[in-house]
Design a protein around this motif. Structure first.
Motif, PDB file in Angstrom:
ATOM      1  N   LEU A 200      -3.626  -7.681  11.002  1.00 36.89           N
ATOM      2  CA  LEU A 200      -3.416  -9.085  11.377  1.00 36.89           C
ATOM      3  C   LEU A 200      -3.745 -10.006  10.204  1.00 36.89           C
ATOM      4  N   LEU A 201      -4.798  -9.676   9.449  1.00 37.45           N
ATOM      5  CA  LEU A 201      -5.099 -10.445   8.244  1.00 37.45           C
ATOM      6  C   LEU A 201      -4.002 -10.272   7.195  1.00 37.45           C
ATOM      7  N   ALA A 202      -3.445  -9.061   7.120  1.00 46.01           N
ATOM      8  CA  ALA A 202      -2.381  -8.792   6.143  1.00 46.01           C
ATOM      9  C   ALA A 202      -1.109  -9.569   6.455  1.00 46.01           C
ATOM     10  N   SER A 203      -0.969 -10.045   7.689  1.00 38.99           N
ATOM     11  CA  SER A 203       0.217 -10.833   8.036  1.00 38.99           C
ATOM     12  C   SER A 203       0.312 -12.103   7.200  1.00 38.99           C
ATOM     13  N   LEU A 204      -0.832 -12.615   6.742  1.00 42.88           N
ATOM     14  CA  LEU A 204      -0.824 -13.799   5.872  1.00 42.88           C
ATOM     15  C   LEU A 204      -0.185 -13.471   4.522  1.00 42.88           C
ATOM     16  N   LEU A 205      -0.408 -12.258   4.033  1.00 41.03           N
ATOM     17  CA  LEU A 205       0.229 -11.827   2.786  1.00 41.03           C
ATOM     18  C   LEU A 205       1.726 -11.654   2.984  1.00 41.03           C
TER      19      LEU A 205
ATOM     20  N   LEU B 120     -16.179 -12.313 -10.406  1.00 44.96           N
ATOM     21  CA  LEU B 120     -15.279 -12.186 -11.553  1.00 44.96           C
ATOM     22  C   LEU B 120     -14.234 -11.098 -11.305  1.00 44.96           C
ATOM     23  N   VAL B 121     -14.647  -9.999 -10.672  1.00 47.46           N
ATOM     24  CA  VAL B 121     -13.704  -8.929 -10.328  1.00 47.46           C
ATOM     25  C   VAL B 121     -12.616  -9.464  -9.400  1.00 47.46           C
ATOM     26  N   MET B 122     -12.985 -10.313  -8.458  1.00 49.51           N
ATOM     27  CA  MET B 122     -12.006 -10.891  -7.538  1.00 49.51           C
ATOM     28  C   MET B 122     -10.935 -11.669  -8.296  1.00 49.51           C
ATOM     29  N   VAL B 123     -11.372 -12.446  -9.285  1.00 45.60           N
ATOM     30  CA  VAL B 123     -10.432 -13.261 -10.062  1.00 45.60           C
ATOM     31  C   VAL B 123      -9.522 -12.377 -10.911  1.00 45.60           C
ATOM     32  N   VAL B 124     -10.109 -11.410 -11.604  1.00 42.93           N
ATOM     33  CA  VAL B 124      -9.329 -10.544 -12.486  1.00 42.93           C
ATOM     34  C   VAL B 124      -8.395  -9.650 -11.679  1.00 42.93           C
ATOM     35  N   LEU B 125      -8.887  -9.108 -10.576  1.00 44.04           N
ATOM     36  CA  LEU B 125      -8.074  -8.223  -9.745  1.00 44.04           C
ATOM     37  C   LEU B 125      -6.892  -8.959  -9.131  1.00 44.04           C
ATOM     38  N   GLY B 126      -7.130 -10.195  -8.661  1.00 49.97           N
ATOM     39  CA  GLY B 126      -6.052 -10.955  -8.046  1.00 49.97           C
ATOM     40  C   GLY B 126      -5.031 -11.447  -9.054  1.00 49.97           C
ATOM     41  N   GLY B 127      -5.482 -11.812 -10.240  1.00 47.68           N
ATOM     42  CA  GLY B 127      -4.596 -12.361 -11.267  1.00 47.68           C
ATOM     43  C   GLY B 127      -5.152 -13.671 -11.783  1.00 47.68           C
TER      44      GLY B 127
ATOM     45  N   GLY C 299      -5.746 -17.156 -13.139  1.00 45.58           N
ATOM     46  CA  GLY C 299      -4.902 -18.338 -13.172  1.00 45.58           C
ATOM     47  C   GLY C 299      -3.953 -18.457 -12.001  1.00 45.58           C
ATOM     48  N   SER C 300      -3.864 -17.436 -11.161  1.00 46.86           N
ATOM     49  CA  SER C 300      -2.959 -17.442 -10.015  1.00 46.86           C
ATOM     50  C   SER C 300      -3.756 -17.735  -8.745  1.00 46.86           C
ATOM     51  N   VAL C 301      -3.465 -18.848  -8.092  1.00 44.31           N
ATOM     52  CA  VAL C 301      -4.198 -19.213  -6.870  1.00 44.31           C
ATOM     53  C   VAL C 301      -3.923 -18.209  -5.747  1.00 44.31           C
ATOM     54  N   PRO C 302      -2.643 -17.865  -5.441  1.00 42.95           N
ATOM     55  CA  PRO C 302      -2.419 -16.834  -4.411  1.00 42.95           C
ATOM     56  C   PRO C 302      -3.049 -15.494  -4.784  1.00 42.95           C
ATOM     57  N   GLY C 303      -3.008 -15.146  -6.063  1.00 40.81           N
ATOM     58  CA  GLY C 303      -3.585 -13.882  -6.504  1.00 40.81           C
ATOM     59  C   GLY C 303      -5.086 -13.840  -6.319  1.00 40.81           C
ATOM     60  N   VAL C 304      -5.771 -14.931  -6.660  1.00 43.04           N
ATOM     61  CA  VAL C 304      -7.227 -14.991  -6.499  1.00 43.04           C
ATOM     62  C   VAL C 304      -7.604 -14.911  -5.022  1.00 43.04           C
ATOM     63  N   ILE C 305      -6.836 -15.584  -4.169  1.00 40.81           N
ATOM     64  CA  ILE C 305      -7.099 -15.512  -2.725  1.00 40.81           C
ATOM     65  C   ILE C 305      -6.979 -14.072  -2.244  1.00 40.81           C
ATOM     66  N   LEU C 306      -5.911 -13.380  -2.671  1.00 45.01           N
ATOM     67  CA  LEU C 306      -5.715 -11.988  -2.267  1.00 45.01           C
ATOM     68  C   LEU C 306      -6.800 -11.089  -2.853  1.00 45.01           C
ATOM     69  N   GLY C 307      -7.139 -11.293  -4.125  1.00 43.85           N
ATOM     70  CA  GLY C 307      -8.165 -10.462  -4.757  1.00 43.85           C
ATOM     71  C   GLY C 307      -9.512 -10.609  -4.086  1.00 43.85           C
TER      72      GLY C 307
ATOM     73  N   LEU D   8      -2.894  -8.513  -8.812  1.00 41.86           N
ATOM     74  CA  LEU D   8      -2.065  -8.237  -7.647  1.00 41.86           C
ATOM     75  C   LEU D   8      -0.907  -9.224  -7.547  1.00 41.86           C
ATOM     76  N   ILE D   9      -1.188 -10.508  -7.797  1.00 40.16           N
ATOM     77  CA  ILE D   9      -0.133 -11.521  -7.840  1.00 40.16           C
ATOM     78  C   ILE D   9      -0.305 -12.270  -9.161  1.00 40.16           C
ATOM     79  N   PRO D  10       0.405 -11.866 -10.219  1.00 37.41           N
ATOM     80  CA  PRO D  10       0.203 -12.486 -11.536  1.00 37.41           C
ATOM     81  C   PRO D  10       0.520 -13.974 -11.530  1.00 37.41           C
TER      82      PRO D  10
END
Length: 431
Positions: free
Chosen positions: A43-48, A318-325, A327-335, A394-396
């Motif tokens: 259900l959370l993945a539905s946002l992605l 920091l891992v969350m930011v790097v993993l998500g991408g 500079g990418s707002v959607p990527g950081v949210i996903l990470g 994840l989302i560059p």
């Protein structure tokens, strides 16, 4: 057959139908089951899934708001695990907001900050000190603890205190960059944690290593907020404000200045960008969102101590930011969501499941390889896989693309308008 199916998926209404079916199935499974972590995660993945759908941005925001404010809380409330689901969702929101703040510093401005959790601590202590009798140790006036209504004011006060701390940390580190900047910010983060750990004498400000307990819960309209499902909505409102502010900053003049500084400081300075002001604003604004969530964290936990703000927390953000991408707002949210859910739910549930199998005698696991001891190993292995196969995140990050032909037309129109205004002014002068 495959081509027909892919063409079917490209149509907007086919995507809407499949998405609606997916939402209906996962929410029903979550509501009617006693406990289903898989259904909750789906259900959370539905946002992605919604992010990649062929819909207008306004429509996506409306649907996402409906999912977050109504469907997810309602579907989670069907079983005894309701509060645990809401606890995970609340922590996801807190970490996303902090990761977005760090993304301003690291992803947009290119300033490697390894002590970002210090701003989280400043916000948490700013509320905890005054929401407990702790403030009476050094305040000559006032009655403490303050009431739960003060929580809403401290959301702003905590953000301001964290922003001031960001500026104070930013000023000394402006002379360094790269690896040295990382080392200096790491040192400042540890200094702030140690100060909070030892600030219990000669005057007891922070409770020292014992921390501060019995923090006054927030209150609104006479209702005390003590349960995770109540804090979920508070966190969600602050998170939506954070996302809106970060998106506006990213496409503003200041956001473009941050990106210019990130790419080349010398070229940015040559173009007239003030480096000192731009960097300090990155530190201050990034710290503000972390400080606000620190206030929420302190109120939700009702207890804080320096162990909640260790160097490992800074690395995790920091891992969350790097993993998500970066500079990418959607990527950081996903990470941030992926890392938080992995730590708080997926690996925990996996550990409990393997332990149960071991207790029932189905499998035999050596003590050295027990799941409780291997959680960090599994988490690290997952991060390594992500880094190998998604090196840009994840989302560059994607720069905004402009249509060159439209820019030329607008430039010609502007030049014509300028010439016409010059002609009119000359005619007026002649008259």
């Amino acid at each position: 057959m495959k081509a027909k199916f892919s063409s079917f998926l490209q149509h907007k209404w086919s995507q809407v139908i499949l998405f609606s079916v997916f939402i209906a199935v996962t929410s029903s499974a979550l509501y009617f089951s006693q406990k289903s972590v898989v259904s909750f995660l789906l259900l959370l993945a539905s946002l992605l899934v919604l992010h990649y759908m062929n819909l207008k941005k306004v429509t996506k925001w409306i649907v996402a708001a409906g999912l977050l404010f109504f469907l997810i809380p309602f579907a989670s409330s069907g079983g005894p695990a309701f509060q645990s689901y809401m606890e995970v969702a609340t922590m996801v929101g807190i970490y996303i907001s902090m990761a977005l703040g760090l993304n301003i510093v690291v992803g947009m401005a290119g300033l490697l900050d390894l002590g970002f959790v210090a701003f989280f601590a400043v916000g948490a202590y700013s509320y905890s000190i005054f929401a407990t009798p702790q403030a009476s140790n050094f305040m000559p006036f006032g009655v403490y603890p303050l009431g739960g209504e003060s929580f809403w004011a401290f959301l702003i006060i905590g953000g301001i205190c964290a922003a001031i701390a960001g500026v104070l940390i930013g000023v000394p580190v402006l002379r360094v960059k790269g690896d040295y900047l990382a080392i200096v910010t790491l040192g400042f983060g540890e200094i702030i944690r140690i100060v909070f750990n030892n600030l219990d004498r000669p005057i007891n400000f922070t409770g020292g290593a014992m921390g501060i307990s019995s923090v006054t819960p927030p209150k609104i309209f006479g209702i005390e907020l003590v349960f995770p499902n109540q804090f979920y909505f508070v966190t969600l409102v602050i998170l939506l404000f954070t996302i809106f502010a970060v998106l506006r900053l990213e496409h503003s003049k200041l956001g473009r200045s941050w990106k210019a500084v990130r790419e080349n400081e010398i070229a940015a300075q040559a173009m007239g960008i003030p480096l000192v002001k731009t960097k300090l604003l990155a530190f201050a604004l990034g710290a503000t969102f972390s400080g606000m969530m620190g206030v929420v964290f302190a109120a939700k936990q009702a207890f804080i101590d320096p162990t909640s703000f260790t160097l490992m927390e800074s690395f995790t953000i920091l891992v969350m930011v790097v993993l998500g991408g970066m500079g990418s707002v959607p990527g950081v949210i996903l990470g941030a969501a992926v890392v938080t859910v992995l730590n708080l739910q997926v690996l925990t549930e996996l550990t409990n499941w393997v332990n149960q199998l071991s207790l029932n005698g189905i499998v035999s696991i050596p003590d050295a390889l027990s799941p409780a001891k291997m959680q960090k190993f599994i988490f690290g292995a997952i991060l390594v896989l992500f880094a190998l196969y998604r090196p840009k995140g994840l989302i560059p990050s994607k720069n905004k693309i402009f249509d060159a032909s439209k820019l030329k037309v607008s430039k010609k129109t502007e030049d014509i308008e300028n010439k016409d205004s010059v002609v009119v002014e000359n005619e007026k002068v002649q008259v």
